[in-house]
Write a protein that holds these residues in place. Structure first.
Motif, PDB file in Angstrom:
ATOM      1  N   VAL A   1       0.850  -1.186   0.000  1.00 22.65           N
ATOM      2  CA  VAL A   1       0.000   0.000   0.000  1.00 22.65           C
ATOM      3  C   VAL A   1       0.889   1.241   0.000  1.00 22.65           C
ATOM      4  N   SER A   2       1.893   1.211   0.853  1.00 22.18           N
ATOM      5  CA  SER A   2       2.832   2.318   0.927  1.00 22.18           C
ATOM      6  C   SER A   2       3.494   2.539  -0.424  1.00 22.18           C
ATOM      7  N   LEU A   3       3.854   1.433  -1.064  1.00 22.06           N
ATOM      8  CA  LEU A   3       4.544   1.513  -2.348  1.00 22.06           C
ATOM      9  C   LEU A   3       3.649   2.162  -3.407  1.00 22.06           C
ATOM     10  N   VAL A   4       2.382   1.708  -3.444  1.00 19.30           N
ATOM     11  CA  VAL A   4       1.478   2.282  -4.437  1.00 19.30           C
ATOM     12  C   VAL A   4       1.259   3.762  -4.150  1.00 19.30           C
ATOM     13  N   GLY A   5       1.048   4.076  -2.869  1.00 15.11           N
ATOM     14  CA  GLY A   5       0.834   5.468  -2.499  1.00 15.11           C
ATOM     15  C   GLY A   5       2.040   6.334  -2.816  1.00 15.11           C
ATOM     16  N   CYS A   6       3.191   5.694  -2.861  1.00 17.14           N
ATOM     17  CA  CYS A   6       4.417   6.434  -3.124  1.00 17.14           C
ATOM     18  C   CYS A   6       4.665   6.548  -4.613  1.00 17.14           C
ATOM     19  N   ILE A   7       4.349   5.486  -5.324  1.00 12.35           N
ATOM     20  CA  ILE A   7       4.684   5.405  -6.745  1.00 12.35           C
ATOM     21  C   ILE A   7       3.746   6.239  -7.608  1.00 12.35           C
TER      22      ILE A   7
ATOM     23  N   PRO B   1       1.988   9.150  -7.127  1.00  6.03           N
ATOM     24  CA  PRO B   1       2.351  10.568  -7.270  1.00  6.03           C
ATOM     25  C   PRO B   1       3.683  10.755  -7.964  1.00  6.03           C
ATOM     26  N   ARG B   2       4.617   9.812  -7.718  1.00  9.25           N
ATOM     27  CA  ARG B   2       5.917   9.953  -8.370  1.00  9.25           C
ATOM     28  C   ARG B   2       5.793   9.745  -9.868  1.00  9.25           C
ATOM     29  N   SER B   3       4.928   8.825 -10.270  1.00 11.88           N
ATOM     30  CA  SER B   3       4.735   8.626 -11.701  1.00 11.88           C
ATOM     31  C   SER B   3       4.200   9.908 -12.330  1.00 11.88           C
TER      32      SER B   3
ATOM     33  N   GLY C   1      13.048   3.772 -14.860  1.00 10.14           N
ATOM     34  CA  GLY C   1      13.416   2.424 -14.425  1.00 10.14           C
ATOM     35  C   GLY C   1      12.956   2.158 -13.006  1.00 10.14           C
ATOM     36  N   ASN C   2      13.146   3.146 -12.169  1.00 10.19           N
ATOM     37  CA  ASN C   2      12.744   2.998 -10.777  1.00 10.19           C
ATOM     38  C   ASN C   2      11.236   2.754 -10.676  1.00 10.19           C
ATOM     39  N   LEU C   3      10.452   3.514 -11.440  1.00 10.37           N
ATOM     40  CA  LEU C   3       9.003   3.350 -11.388  1.00 10.37           C
ATOM     41  C   LEU C   3       8.592   1.996 -11.964  1.00 10.37           C
ATOM     42  N   VAL C   4       9.228   1.621 -13.083  1.00 10.96           N
ATOM     43  CA  VAL C   4       8.927   0.313 -13.672  1.00 10.96           C
ATOM     44  C   VAL C   4       9.213  -0.781 -12.654  1.00 10.96           C
ATOM     45  N   PHE C   5      10.353  -0.655 -11.981  1.00 14.65           N
ATOM     46  CA  PHE C   5      10.731  -1.644 -10.979  1.00 14.65           C
ATOM     47  C   PHE C   5       9.656  -1.783  -9.896  1.00 14.65           C
ATOM     48  N   HIS C   6       9.267  -0.660  -9.302  1.00 14.48           N
ATOM     49  CA  HIS C   6       8.295  -0.733  -8.204  1.00 14.48           C
ATOM     50  C   HIS C   6       6.932  -1.228  -8.677  1.00 14.48           C
ATOM     51  N   LEU C   7       6.513  -0.756  -9.881  1.00 11.54           N
ATOM     52  CA  LEU C   7       5.219  -1.207 -10.389  1.00 11.54           C
ATOM     53  C   LEU C   7       5.267  -2.696 -10.715  1.00 11.54           C
TER      54      LEU C   7
ATOM     55  N   VAL D   1      18.325  -0.541 -14.992  1.00 10.94           N
ATOM     56  CA  VAL D   1      18.322   0.770 -15.633  1.00 10.94           C
ATOM     57  C   VAL D   1      18.419   1.868 -14.581  1.00 10.94           C
ATOM     58  N   SER D   2      17.638   1.703 -13.514  1.00 13.52           N
ATOM     59  CA  SER D   2      17.592   2.788 -12.540  1.00 13.52           C
ATOM     60  C   SER D   2      18.885   2.902 -11.743  1.00 13.52           C
ATOM     61  N   LEU D   3      19.541   1.769 -11.497  1.00 12.54           N
ATOM     62  CA  LEU D   3      20.761   1.857 -10.699  1.00 12.54           C
ATOM     63  C   LEU D   3      21.960   2.311 -11.510  1.00 12.54           C
TER      64      LEU D   3
ATOM     65  N   LEU E   1      19.364   0.420   0.109  1.00 14.22           N
ATOM     66  CA  LEU E   1      19.230   1.378  -0.993  1.00 14.22           C
ATOM     67  C   LEU E   1      18.227   2.474  -0.645  1.00 14.22           C
ATOM     68  N   HIS E   2      17.181   2.099   0.075  1.00 11.43           N
ATOM     69  CA  HIS E   2      16.221   3.124   0.513  1.00 11.43           C
ATOM     70  C   HIS E   2      16.847   4.040   1.554  1.00 11.43           C
ATOM     71  N   ALA E   3      17.584   3.420   2.483  1.00  6.55           N
ATOM     72  CA  ALA E   3      18.163   4.221   3.566  1.00  6.55           C
ATOM     73  C   ALA E   3      19.078   5.291   2.996  1.00  6.55           C
TER      74      ALA E   3
HETATM   75  C1  HEM Z   1       8.115  -4.155  -1.658  1.00  9.01           C
HETATM   76  C2  HEM Z   1       8.647  -3.045  -1.246  1.00  9.01           C
HETATM   77  C3  HEM Z   1       9.798  -2.320  -1.887  1.00  9.01           C
HETATM   78  C4  HEM Z   1      10.936  -2.855  -2.413  1.00  9.01           C
HETATM   79  C5  HEM Z   1      11.336  -4.310  -2.462  1.00  9.01           C
HETATM   80  C6  HEM Z   1      11.715  -1.764  -2.917  1.00  9.01           C
HETATM   81  C7  HEM Z   1      12.963  -1.900  -3.498  1.00  9.01           C
HETATM   82  C8  HEM Z   1      13.706  -0.845  -3.983  1.00  9.01           C
HETATM   83  C9  HEM Z   1      14.994  -0.950  -4.555  1.00  9.01           C
HETATM   84  C10 HEM Z   1      15.745  -2.251  -4.724  1.00  9.01           C
HETATM   85  C11 HEM Z   1      15.407   0.283  -4.913  1.00  9.01           C
HETATM   86  C12 HEM Z   1      16.728   0.674  -5.523  1.00  9.01           C
HETATM   87  C13 HEM Z   1      16.748   0.514  -6.992  1.00  9.01           C
HETATM   88  C14 HEM Z   1      16.152   1.664  -7.709  1.00  9.01           C
HETATM   89  O1  HEM Z   1      16.586   2.808  -7.505  1.00  9.01           O
HETATM   90  O2  HEM Z   1      15.248   1.386  -8.512  1.00  9.01           O
HETATM   91  C15 HEM Z   1      14.368   1.193  -4.587  1.00  9.01           C
HETATM   92  C16 HEM Z   1      14.422   2.543  -4.814  1.00  9.01           C
HETATM   93  C17 HEM Z   1      13.461   3.439  -4.378  1.00  9.01           C
HETATM   94  N1  HEM Z   1      12.302   3.124  -3.693  1.00  9.01           N
HETATM   95 FE1  HEM Z   1      11.663   1.302  -3.249  1.00  9.01          FE
HETATM   96  N2  HEM Z   1      11.033  -0.611  -2.699  1.00  9.01           N
HETATM   97  C18 HEM Z   1       9.876  -0.901  -2.049  1.00  9.01           C
HETATM   98  C19 HEM Z   1       8.925  -0.028  -1.609  1.00  9.01           C
HETATM   99  C20 HEM Z   1       9.034   1.357  -1.709  1.00  9.01           C
HETATM  100  C21 HEM Z   1       8.146   2.283  -1.115  1.00  9.01           C
HETATM  101  C22 HEM Z   1       6.967   1.888  -0.252  1.00  9.01           C
HETATM  102  C23 HEM Z   1       8.586   3.523  -1.429  1.00  9.01           C
HETATM  103  C24 HEM Z   1       8.010   4.882  -1.038  1.00  9.01           C
HETATM  104  C25 HEM Z   1       7.623   5.174   0.141  1.00  9.01           C
HETATM  105  C26 HEM Z   1       9.747   3.375  -2.241  1.00  9.01           C
HETATM  106  C27 HEM Z   1      10.468   4.424  -2.766  1.00  9.01           C
HETATM  107  C28 HEM Z   1      11.646   4.298  -3.440  1.00  9.01           C
HETATM  108  C29 HEM Z   1      12.395   5.400  -3.982  1.00  9.01           C
HETATM  109  C30 HEM Z   1      12.022   6.860  -3.904  1.00  9.01           C
HETATM  110  C31 HEM Z   1      13.523   4.856  -4.586  1.00  9.01           C
HETATM  111  C32 HEM Z   1      14.591   5.603  -5.346  1.00  9.01           C
HETATM  112  C33 HEM Z   1      15.784   5.886  -4.566  1.00  9.01           C
HETATM  113  C34 HEM Z   1      16.766   6.522  -5.473  1.00  9.01           C
HETATM  114  O3  HEM Z   1      16.517   7.671  -5.871  1.00  9.01           O
HETATM  115  O4  HEM Z   1      17.762   5.868  -5.787  1.00  9.01           O
HETATM  116  N3  HEM Z   1       9.999   2.045  -2.383  1.00  9.01           N
HETATM  117  N4  HEM Z   1      13.341   0.482  -4.015  1.00  9.01           N
END
Ligand code: HEM
Lengths: 586, 323
Positions: free
Chosen positions: A126-132, A134-136, A220-226, A510-512, B279-281
């Motif tokens: 839920v947190s992820l969707v709520g985060c993703i 607006p970011r999208s 890439g980051n958005l694709v990853f989370h979605l 891509v995102s990293l 990575l988040h931290a």
């Molecule tokens: C199942 C839960 C989640 C997993 C496994 C996960 C995993 C990851 C990983 C591996 C990255 C680093 C790779 C990348 O930059 O794409 C990342 C980046 C990021 N995640 Fe998540 N994530 C999760 C949930 C969330 C949530 C809930 C949020 C928001 C509150 C979030 C916000 C972000 C953001 C903003 C980045 C980018 C950081 C940057 O700028 O490098 N993620 N996530």
């Protein structure tokens, strides 16, 4: 702390966006990690809800939930789990009655479907969707925006370079812009704006370039989370629609893909019987190979089940099933999960009637196939007791010191059947379902010899032997049919699971590894009439390739290029002219 | 001599070489501790502004132009050469083991450890050709020596074929990538530990402030170490993600389900989540820098446990250690 250890990025005047902050691309209102975060709510219900939502979708809470998820996953690896080994759970409960009961109450034997584990990952998503979301939206706007205009001074940028040339400022700026765009028109390396600056104070008029790259990083980051969300949904759908059946089949026999033909059958809540395609299958032959060298004596080397599949249309075809190579029939996968011997056993009772005749599945208990089995002989002739036989089939019999026997090799080199004999009531008649692999000896009497020892009946293939106490005879069949344990599974979501997993991997990569950089250039006519070029670069976070990027852009400068002398490049930056936004102070 | 035995001998040879390199690197560090740190503050400033990471941080007290400086780094040079030798010996040992067993040489714990040590040493050696990371030497060779000795004395099994469940090209890919990831995680872990130590020293820790830890002043500033560790961890994390996906694809064929929360699967998942948290931290305000480095420490502890604890304590489907 972030100031000392984190990435201290230089912030040019007049540019204040996520690019110049240490924090990630901020989703605007949804990610209030900064000092502007609302304090505890005195805001009424709506305010409280909004506050809670903002907390939930904040990076910090996502971080906590991730750590919580890691911790919550641990007990499932320490305690036995029902879906893996139900027998060990029962054992554990018997050994630790009090603690076990409490652990069970809190779902510690089904950790990954427990309320608390589910709660954590659902909250996380839920947190992820709520985060993703607006970011999208923010990213979509950014994709349509333009690179920020050229800062008034380049002096403090982390990467910069300069040159002097005889080409005109316009030629220089065009060349730099072209280099930054790159060769692919459909996928420019940088998004580039070309423009002009009027003279201002001591600074001459200039041609400028502002460029930005790395939008793919956020994409890439958005694709990853979605994709993670997609992955979760497909896994859940698969759970609901799947079915799985297990059957034991002996050589020469077969089974049909129907619920009744399976020994065990398990299905998801959305399973529909129509998804069982009614094919059938016969096991023609089973082959096994074992190592016979000393290093890996008797280690399994190969198992192959040769089968014939009959499609609903009546079409037949020969197939093979091997470990690691399941057979796919009509979308269902058939796995070879186990194998063993199912010798043919015939028992004649005291009256000479055939009381039992059939193949008996012996289950291997060690790597040498010392296999245990049970024969339940009903009372065919009136007035006789029922007979229970329990014991071992040994492919290669070997007597041990203590007089017991065991198998010394998995293949039938010297086969022997060793059974103990019981008489009494097998409980076959009262209708309660029984485990065919267990003999409940509670209401049975073992057959004993004169010394009071239990009688062991030994038989080799083709032999007929007397049962003790005149109970009759037992015949072990000449050939020893093999059986295979097959596991058939159908999960319609597999393709989606794979696609989303790979999408996540691609988005992550891509995102990293995509750098986010901005490059600015300014070209103007210097005091001596030559064109002065300055290039500056800024990266999001730390970026070892930034200076090289700036140098590459400078390389594009046409004409007779030489190094600038220091006074020349500094000159235009020195006067403290307020720039257009008026935000600059000295 | 039989190939398998020759392989074992070469591993012992590599372990010895790494121990020698460890001694050389340690002497180098102690010499650095003795040396006066003149440009310490200047060094830090350059790194912070340059944001270019490790490249432009002088670590040995010698001026960047190569003029003779106050500290003699000859022992670091010896350490580096012997490290290359160890890497070469390990490479040959692994190849011979593969030939002797007639298959990919990473199918059990012994082989995994040897190949993992090789990757860690090789990653360190290769990175050292592009930037000055000699300060990592003592730590990488220390871990490498421990890995090899443990493998030889605790995990050894004879070279032989594998059971049917392992006979698939996925053995090459899944396990190979897992080893690669583990090796890189190892070097990144060392970097993060140095970052923590250096940070504590810079902040006036009473223990780390003593002269014995003086060599820390010759490591890059915490921010540069952080950035190196991040780059390594990012690569390793992508590889780890691939390991898990590859494992799931293989499990679908070998065990009849792509995911079943087997202890190995659980711990691979935990490792993944901890590094995701790292990575988040890094990008969460107030959690970057030192705190993020602790996530690397936690993550690496999980990597090690996943490898040793899970194989030896729990009995799951990954019981291929042969022990
Ligand atoms: C199942 C839960 C989640 C997993 C496994 C996960 C995993 C990851 C990983 C591996 C990255 C680093 C790779 C990348 O930059 O794409 C990342 C980046 C990021 N995640 Fe998540 N994530 C999760 C949930 C969330 C949530 C809930 C949020 C928001 C509150 C979030 C916000 C972000 C953001 C903003 C980045 C980018 C950081 C940057 O700028 O490098 N993620 N996530």
């Amino acid at each position: 702390m972030a100031g000392r250890n984190g990435n201290e990025t230089y912030v040019p005047e007049g540019i204040a966006d996520e690019f110049t902050q240490g924090a990630p691309a901020s989703g605007g209102p949804a990610r209030p990690d900064g000092p502007g975060r609302p304090a505890a709510p005195a805001l009424g219900l709506v305010g409280t809800l909004r506050w809670t939502w903002r907390q939930l979708t904040s990076m910090r809470v996502a971080l906590m939930l991730l750590m919580l998820l890691a911790v919550a996953a641990v007990p499932g690896s320490v305690l036995p789990q029902r879906n893996q080994d139900a027998a060990r759970v029962i054992e554990y409960l018997a050994e630790h009655p009090t603690a076990g009961e409490w652990l069970d109450r809190f779902g510690f034997f089904d950790v990954y479907s427990s309320v608390w584990f589910s709660a954590i990952y659902i909250l996380l998503f839920v947190s992820l969707v709520g985060c993703i979301l607006p970011r999208s939206a923010a990213h979509y706007r950014a994709l349509r925006g333009r690179p920020p205009r050229v800062p008034s001074r380049f002096t403090r940028f982390p990467a910069k370079a300069g040159a002097v040339t005889d080409a005109s400022p316009r030629e220089v700026a065009d060349a730099v812009a072209a280099r930054l765009r790159g060769n692919l028109t459909w996928l420019p390396t940088f998004r580039v704006d070309r423009s002009e600056e009027a003279a201002r104070g001591a600074r001459p008029a200039a041609e400028t370039v502002s460029a930005e790259r790395g939008y793919l990083r956020e994409t890439g980051n958005l694709v990853f989370h979605l994709a993670l969300v997609g992955l979760l949904v497909s896994v859940a759908t698969g759970q609901l629609q799947h079915y799985r059946g297990q059957a034991i089949v002996t050589e020469g026999r077969g089974f049909a893909n129907a619920v009744v033909d399976y020994d065990t059958f398990e299905k998801g809540a959305w399973f529909r019987p129509q998804s069982l395609v009614p094919f059938s299958m016969t096991l023609d032959r089973f082959d096994s190979e074992f190592a016979s060298d000393t290093v890996a004596f008797a280690q399994a080397r190969d198992f192959t089940a040769h089968v014939t599949v009959t499609e609903p249309s009546g079409e037949q075809r020969p197939e093979q099933i091997k470990v690691n190579h399941p057979l796919v029939v009509d979308g269902a996968k058939i796995y070879l999960q186990g194998n063993g011997f199912a010798p043919e056993i015939t028992v004649h009772d005291a009256e000479g009637e055939v009381a039992f005749s059939g193949r008996v599945t012996f289950i291997p208990e060690d790597t040498m196939y010392t296999s245990r089995g049970v024969v339940k002989v009903p009372d065919v002739s009136p007035g006789l007791d029922q007979i229970g036989l329990v014991g071992y089939f040994l492919p290669t019999a070997e007597a041990t010191e203590d007089g017991s026997v065991r198998s010394a090799f998995p293949q039938p080199v010297d086969p022997l059947l060793v059974l103990e004999v019981y008489t009494g009531d097998l409980g076959l008649d009262d209708g309660t379902p029984q485990n065919v692999y267990e003999l409940d000896t509670a209401s049975l009497e073992p057959a004993l010899d004169e010394q009071g020892q239990r009688v062991k009946v030994l038989a080799r293939p083709g032999e007929t032997v007397e049962l003790p106490d005149g109970l009759g005879t037992l015949t072990l069949g000449e050939d020893l049919p093999r059986y295979v344990a097959l596991d058939l599974r159908h999960d319609p979501s597999l393709t989606f699971v794979l696609v989303f997993a790979l999408l996540a991997l691609a988005g992550l990569t891509v995102s990293l590894f995509t750098p986010r950089r901005r490059v600015w250039a300014r070209a103007y006519t210097g005091p001596d009439g030559a064109t002065v070029v300055e290039v500056a670069g800024l990266a999001r976070g730390d970026d070892a390739g930034l200076q090289a990027e700036v140098d590459r852009a400078l390389d594009a400068v046409p004409g007779d290029v030489r190094q600038p002398d220091v006074r020349e490049t500094r000159a235009p930056a020195a006067p403290a002219t307020p720039d257009r936004t008026g935000s600059e102070k000295d | 001599m039989e190939l398998a035995n020759l392989s074992v001998l070469l591993v012992w040879g590599a372990a010895t070489a790494l121990a020698v390199a460890l001694i050389a690197f340690s002497i180098d560090l102690s010499r650095l501790s003795g040396a006066r740190v003149e440009a310490r503050d200047k060094t830090r400033e350059r790194v912070a502004v340059g944001a270019g990471g490790v490249v432009d941080a002088p670590q040995d007290g010698t001026p960047a132009n190569g003029a003779p400086g106050p500290v003699d780094r000859r022992f670091a040079g010896v350490g580096m050469s012997v490290t290359w030798l160890a890497a070469a010996l390990l490479l040959v040992a692994v190849v011979l083991r593969g030939i002797a067993a007639g298959r990919t040489p990473w199918a059990n714990m012994y082989e995994f450890t040897v190949v993992g040590a090789f990757v860690a040493v090789a990653v360190f050696a290769i990175v050292s050709t592009r930037r000055d990371v000699r300060f990592l030497g003592a730590f990488v060779t220390f871990l490498g020596t421990i890995f090899l000795v443990t493998a030889q004395t605790r995990f050894f099994v004879e070279a032989t074929g594998v059971q049917p469940a392992l006979q698939k090209y996925w053995l090459v890919i899944h396990v190979g990538v897992a080893i690669l990831a583990t090796g890189i995680f190892t070097v990144a872990f060392v970097t993060s530990v140095l970052q923590l130590l250096r940070d504590a020293r810079d902040n006036g820790s009473p223990v780390l402030g003593s002269a014995r830890w003086g060599w820390l002043d010759h490591t890059p500033a915490p921010a540069a170490l952080e950035s190196l560790s991040f780059r390594l961890n990012a690569v390793a994390f992508v590889l780890w993600t691939f390991t898990i996906i590859g494992g799931a694809i293989w499990a679908e064929d070998a065990w009849g389900r792509y995911w079943g929360w087997d202890p190995k699967e659980v711990w691979s998942f935990i490792v993944w989540v901890v590094y995701a948290a790292y990575l988040h931290a890094r990008t969460t305000r107030g959690w970057s820098g030192t705190r993020a480095a602790w996530f690397v420490v936690a993550g690496y502890a999980c990597v090690l446990f996943n490898f040793t604890g899970v194989n030896l304590i729990f009995n799951g489907k990954h019981s291929y250690s042969g022990l």
